[in-house]
Motif scaffolding. Structure first.
Motif, PDB file in Angstrom:
ATOM      1  N   ALA A   4     -21.480 -16.128 -18.915  1.00  0.00           N
ATOM      2  CA  ALA A   4     -20.367 -15.049 -18.939  1.00  0.00           C
ATOM      3  C   ALA A   4     -20.179 -14.373 -17.589  1.00  0.00           C
ATOM      4  O   ALA A   4     -18.952 -14.260 -17.274  1.00  0.00           O
ATOM      5  CB  ALA A   4     -20.699 -14.089 -20.016  1.00  0.00           C
ATOM      6  N   HIS A   5     -21.092 -14.033 -16.662  1.00  0.00           N
ATOM      7  CA  HIS A   5     -21.007 -13.538 -15.573  1.00  0.00           C
ATOM      8  C   HIS A   5     -20.457 -14.564 -14.683  1.00  0.00           C
ATOM      9  O   HIS A   5     -19.744 -14.174 -13.806  1.00  0.00           O
ATOM     10  CB  HIS A   5     -22.360 -13.145 -15.098  1.00  0.00           C
ATOM     11  N   LYS A   6     -20.882 -15.916 -14.521  1.00  0.00           N
ATOM     12  CA  LYS A   6     -20.407 -16.885 -14.071  1.00  0.00           C
ATOM     13  C   LYS A   6     -19.078 -17.071 -13.965  1.00  0.00           C
ATOM     14  O   LYS A   6     -18.037 -17.137 -13.212  1.00  0.00           O
ATOM     15  CB  LYS A   6     -21.232 -18.144 -14.172  1.00  0.00           C
ATOM     16  N   ARG A   7     -18.679 -17.059 -15.464  1.00  0.00           N
ATOM     17  CA  ARG A   7     -17.065 -17.079 -15.493  1.00  0.00           C
ATOM     18  C   ARG A   7     -16.298 -16.011 -15.067  1.00  0.00           C
ATOM     19  O   ARG A   7     -15.060 -16.026 -14.834  1.00  0.00           O
ATOM     20  CB  ARG A   7     -16.961 -17.189 -17.098  1.00  0.00           C
ATOM     21  N   ARG A   8     -16.890 -14.664 -15.451  1.00  0.00           N
ATOM     22  CA  ARG A   8     -16.064 -13.537 -14.745  1.00  0.00           C
ATOM     23  C   ARG A   8     -16.038 -13.675 -13.251  1.00  0.00           C
ATOM     24  O   ARG A   8     -14.821 -13.251 -12.691  1.00  0.00           O
ATOM     25  CB  ARG A   8     -16.707 -12.259 -15.249  1.00  0.00           C
ATOM     26  N   PHE A   9     -16.899 -14.250 -12.617  1.00  0.00           N
ATOM     27  CA  PHE A   9     -17.064 -14.179 -11.174  1.00  0.00           C
ATOM     28  C   PHE A   9     -16.078 -15.226 -10.870  1.00  0.00           C
ATOM     29  O   PHE A   9     -15.178 -14.987  -9.761  1.00  0.00           O
ATOM     30  CB  PHE A   9     -18.282 -14.515 -10.536  1.00  0.00           C
ATOM     31  N   GLN A  10     -15.960 -16.491 -11.478  1.00  0.00           N
ATOM     32  CA  GLN A  10     -14.999 -17.443 -11.160  1.00  0.00           C
ATOM     33  C   GLN A  10     -13.583 -16.933 -11.384  1.00  0.00           C
ATOM     34  O   GLN A  10     -12.542 -17.285 -10.635  1.00  0.00           O
ATOM     35  CB  GLN A  10     -15.255 -18.545 -12.092  1.00  0.00           C
ATOM     36  N   ALA A  11     -13.160 -16.173 -12.287  1.00  0.00           N
ATOM     37  CA  ALA A  11     -11.983 -15.646 -12.619  1.00  0.00           C
ATOM     38  C   ALA A  11     -11.478 -14.597 -11.531  1.00  0.00           C
ATOM     39  O   ALA A  11     -10.297 -14.489 -11.129  1.00  0.00           O
ATOM     40  CB  ALA A  11     -12.023 -14.772 -14.175  1.00  0.00           C
ATOM     41  N   ILE A  12     -12.416 -13.942 -10.933  1.00  0.00           N
ATOM     42  CA  ILE A  12     -11.917 -12.721 -10.017  1.00  0.00           C
ATOM     43  C   ILE A  12     -12.134 -13.149  -8.590  1.00  0.00           C
ATOM     44  O   ILE A  12     -11.964 -12.411  -7.521  1.00  0.00           O
ATOM     45  CB  ILE A  12     -12.679 -11.326 -10.203  1.00  0.00           C
ATOM     46  N   PRO A  74     -11.070 -20.184 -15.122  1.00  0.00           N
ATOM     47  CA  PRO A  74     -11.908 -20.025 -16.441  1.00  0.00           C
ATOM     48  C   PRO A  74     -12.337 -21.326 -16.769  1.00  0.00           C
ATOM     49  O   PRO A  74     -13.382 -21.445 -17.686  1.00  0.00           O
ATOM     50  CB  PRO A  74     -10.826 -19.565 -17.152  1.00  0.00           C
TER      51      PRO A  74
END
Length: 151
Positions: A4-12, A74
């Protein structure tokens, strides 16, 4: 790092990169390089180049949005072809920026050139990492595939 943290970082990551580049362009817009050195009767510094900064921020936003929609962070998983397309798009922006001039430019334009160059280098590294991971996954699947029985 969890998924989940990895996906959030990829999105921002791309919008954050744009914000850092925008801060550099805005900050360098107020920088004045005195071409006369230490002459007493040097002309006063020019006004802040608001139109140049706004144009550069718009071009940077277009580039960041294009890279974002090419990569689609994402759902990004070893998508080396997406990274290659994003690298090509960033390379076109860099080539266009260098074509318009790379020497004797205002500091804001130099900051834009640096941002575009660093974005291109990071996309090149992303492409190499994705292509390497895809090749390793391909080799692993071919090794683990059962061989056909002898005839």
């Amino acid at each position: 790092m969890s998924t989940a943290h990895k996906r959030r970082f990829q999105a921002i990551a791309i919008p954050l990169t744009w914000l850092l580049g925008a801060a550099g362009v805005i900050g360098m817009g107020s920088r004045y390089i005195d071409p006369y050195g230490d002459i007493w009767d040097a002309p006063s510094p020019p006004p802040y180049p608001i139109y140049l900064v706004l144009i550069l921020l718009f071009i940077m936003a277009v580039q960041a949005v294009m890279v974002y929609f090419l990569l689609r962070p994402p759902s990004y998983q070893r998508s080396w072809l997406r990274a290659l397309f994003a690298l090509a798009a960033s390379g076109m922006f860099l080539q266009g920026a260098l074509f318009l001039g790379g020497t004797h430019v205002p500091p804001a334009y130099a900051a834009y050139l640096l941002w575009t160059l660093l974005a291109g280098i990071s996309l090149l590294l992303l492409f190499l990492w994705s292509a390497g991971n895809a090749m390793v996954a391909l080799v692993r699947t071919r090794r683990s595939a059962p061989s056909p029985p002898p005839a």
